[in-house]
Write an enzyme that holds these catalytic residues in place. Structure first.
Site, PDB file in Angstrom:
ATOM      1  CB  ALA A   1      45.382  23.790  25.941  1.00  0.00           C
ATOM      2  CB  CYS A   2      43.588  28.307  22.750  1.00  0.00           C
ATOM      3  SG  CYS A   2      45.010  28.566  21.669  1.00  0.00           S
ATOM      4  N   GLY A   3      42.097  26.708  25.154  1.00  0.00           N
ATOM      5  CA  GLY A   3      40.821  26.646  25.840  1.00  0.00           C
ATOM      6  C   GLY A   3      40.914  26.416  27.331  1.00  0.00           C
ATOM      7  CB  VAL A   4      43.506  25.132  29.541  1.00  0.00           C
ATOM      8  CG1 VAL A   4      43.678  24.881  31.029  1.00  0.00           C
ATOM      9  CG2 VAL A   4      43.376  23.810  28.799  1.00  0.00           C
TER      10      VAL A   4
END
Length: 279
Positions: A119-122
C-alpha cells in the site's frame, strides 16, 4: 525430489561488435512462477517469480520469514503438486506444504503484512510496528568482526555463484561464519527469494537461527531483506549496493549491523557500528 527444471535456459543471440553481427549461443537465467500452497486449509499463500532450484527451501524459508511457522517441526511435508487435472502432468511450479497437525497458520497476519508492503499510503512506521506485533525481537547477539573479514565476502560470493557466472543475471544470498568462511549460498532471479532459499535450507537442516553469522546479498538491502534477516536473527547484513531508507530504519530499530556499498576494501556502515572492530 527437487525440480528437474533447469536454472539456465539456452538461447540464440546476435552479438554486435565493431559494426558487425555474429550469431552465438547464450544462457539466460530461467524465470518461472512458483505457487506455494497450504494443504490445510487448502489455500494458495504466495506466487513468486523465481529461478527453479531449492524450491522446498524457498517455500520453507518464506513460511518462516513471514511468521507462519516457527520451526522445522511445524512442517509435516513439502512436495510438488501431483494433481494431474491441472495440466495433465507433474507440475514443478506448484509446491504443497502440509503443516503439522494442530497448527493453524495466521493467514490474516500474512494478509496484513502484504498490505503494508504494497500500500502506497502506509508509512514505514506501520511496517516496523507490524514486525513488532509479530513478536520480532531486537537482535542482541554480541560479536565483533574485523574490516578484513568484511572485505573478503564479495569475492567469495562471486566465486561461488555458478549460475551467475553462466548467465550474468542472477542475485545471490550467502551466509558466513565469524571468520568469513562461506557456509552456504543460494541464487535466484530475486534477492528476497535467494534469501528465503538460504533461510529455508538452514531451517530444514536445523541450522537456524543465524546467531553469530553474517549474511551478504547481491544488489541492495531492502525492507524485505532486513525483515527476513530479523526473523532469522542475523546480526550483520551486508550488500554491494545502498540500502533503502526503510531498511536502515529496521536495522536501527532491531539492532542489526547494516553494511552497504561493500566493494574492494571500502564499505559504509548504516547501523550497528559497534560490531565492527575499527582502529
Amino acid at each position: 525430489m527437487e525440480t528437474p527444471i533447469s536454472s539456465k535456459t539456452k538461447t540464440q543471440i546476435f552479438v554486435v561488435e565493431n559494426g558487425k553481427q555474429r550469431l552465438r549461443q547464450d544462457y539466460l537465467t530461467t524465470e518461472e512462477p512458483l505457487e506455494i500452497r497450504l494443504v490445510f486449509p487448502h489455500r494458495t499463500i504466495a506466487v513468486t517469480m523465481r529461478t527453479p532450484g531449492a524450491d522446498f527451501a524457498l517455500a520453507a524459508g518464506f513460511l518462516y520469514s513471514e511468521g507462519l511457522i516457527s520451526s522445522k517441526a511445524d512442517i509435516q511435508r513439502i512436495s510438488y503438486c501431483v494433481d494431474k487435472s491441472i495440466d495433465g502432468q507433474q507440475n514443478y511450479n506448484i509446491v504443497n506444504v502440509e503443516l503439522r497437525t494442530g497448527l493453524f497458520a495466521d493467514l490474516q497476519s500474512l494478509e496484513r503484512h502484504f498490505y503494508i508492503n504494497s500500500a502506497c499510503g502506509v508509512c514505514g512506521k506501520a511496517s516496523i510496528e507490524a514486525l513488532q506485533l509479530r513478536g520480532c525481537r531486537v537482535v542482541e547477539e554480541e560479536m565483533i568482526i574485523t574490516p578484513e573479514v568484511i572485505y573478503s565476502l564479495p569475492d567469495q560470493l562471486r566465486a561461488a555463484q555458478g549460475v551467475f557466472t553462466a548467465t550474468g543475471g542472477l542475485h545471490a544470498a550467502a551466509v558466513f561464519d565469524t571468520q568469513g568462511r562461506l557456509l552456504n549460498l543460494q541464487e535466484d532471479v530475486g534477492r528476497h527469494n535467494a534469501l528465503d532459499k538460504l533461510i529455508g535450507t538452514a531451517l530444514l537442516s536445523g541450522e537456524l537461527p543465524f546467531h553469530h553469522h553474517l549474511v551478504m546479498v547481491s544488489g541492495r538491502s531492502s525492507f524485505e531483506i532486513l525483515q527476513k534477516s530479523i526473523v532469522a536473527r542475523v546480526p550483520i547484513v551486508c550488500s554491494v549496493s545502498a540500502p533503502s531508507s526503510l531498511a536502515v530504519s529496521l536495522a536501527q530499530e532491531f539492532g542489526i549491523t547494516l553494511i552497504g556499498f561493500l566493494r574492494g576494501e571500502k564499505f559504509n556502515i548504516y547501523a550497528g557500528s559497534e560490531r565492527i572492530h575499527l582502529a
